[in-house]
Design an enzyme around this catalytic site. Structure first.
Site, short mmCIF file in Angstrom:
data_model
loop_
_atom_site.label_atom_id
_atom_site.label_comp_id
_atom_site.label_asym_id
_atom_site.label_seq_id
_atom_site.Cartn_x
_atom_site.Cartn_y
_atom_site.Cartn_z
CE LYS A 244 -1.99 -4.16 11.98
NZ LYS A 244 -2.54 -4.05 10.61
CB ALA B 138 -8.57 -6.61 9.77
CG ASP B 139 -1.85 -7.32 8.84
OD1 ASP B 139 -1.48 -6.15 9.08
OD2 ASP B 139 -1.22 -8.08 8.10
CB THR B 140 -5.26 -7.23 4.05
OG1 THR B 140 -6.55 -7.11 4.66
CG2 THR B 140 -5.41 -7.87 2.67
#
Length: 198
Positions: free
Chosen positions: A62, A78-80
């Site tokens: 991203k 960010a990626d959760t």
């Protein structure tokens, strides 16, 4: 308000995320991005990909995508991921998925991983943060109420810790803001190292 570092021109900060929760968390610590530009990437997990690797890979993808289009900016992405063992739980987009996630998490511990990536001047800095979370066993009536609330919409693992689901969670080990969607201490450190002042 963002200020230039070391007397240089103002740093343009772009948040590469569609998540209103991440924007809210940044504002909570006094950081207001100049722009919010969601990054549209293929978020399909690779075969046998572990949850931690997946979260970090997606965050880096991203950030890189938006940085390529805005080379003079600092980009934060960010990626959760919510993981039950090695299993990556989906983002709940319908009631059936939300209910399935809640039933799977009920009465057990799981892990929440967030990959964070900051790109500035072609250099990427990344961090992976993990928080362990324990769910109690909400009865069917409570799960029905939660599903009816719609709070799960678009949430990894089908729940939001900062809402009604907090009543299901007697214990966490690690960063609370990580479970919301952005580990603040680690994110602030990455932004500082990349040269952001505010």
């Amino acid at each position: 308000m963002l200020r230039p570092a070391g007397g240089h021109r103002m740093t343009l900060l772009i948040l590469a995320s569609a998540s209103p929760r991440r924007l809210q968390l940044l504002k909570q610590v006094g950081i207001v991005p100049n722009e919010v530009i969601p990054a549209d990437i293929d978020e399909t997990p690779h075969k046998a990909e572990l949850p931690d690797n997946y979260a970090l890979r997606c965050a880096q993808a991203k950030a890189s995508l938006i940085a390529e289009k805005h080379p003079n900016a600092m980009v934060l992405a960010a990626d959760t991921v919510v993981a039950a063992g090695r299993r990556i739980l989906p983002k709940a987009e319908d009631e059936k998925t939300a209910r399935k996630c809640l039933e799977l998490l009920s009465g057990r511990r799981h892990r929440v991983y967030t990959g964070v990536c900051v790109v500035k001047d072609g250099k990427a800095r990344s961090k992976l943060v993990m928080t362990a979370v324990r769910f109690n066993r909400p009865d069917k009536h409570i799960i029905d109420q939660y599903v009816a609330s719609g709070e799960w919409g678009g949430k990894a693992g089908g729940y939001a810790i900062q809402g009604l689901a907090e009543s299901f969670i007697p214990w966490i080990n690690g960063s609370y803001s990580n479970v919301v969607g952005l580990p603040l201490a680690e994110t602030v450190h990455l932004l500082k190292v990349a040269g952001l002042q505010w």
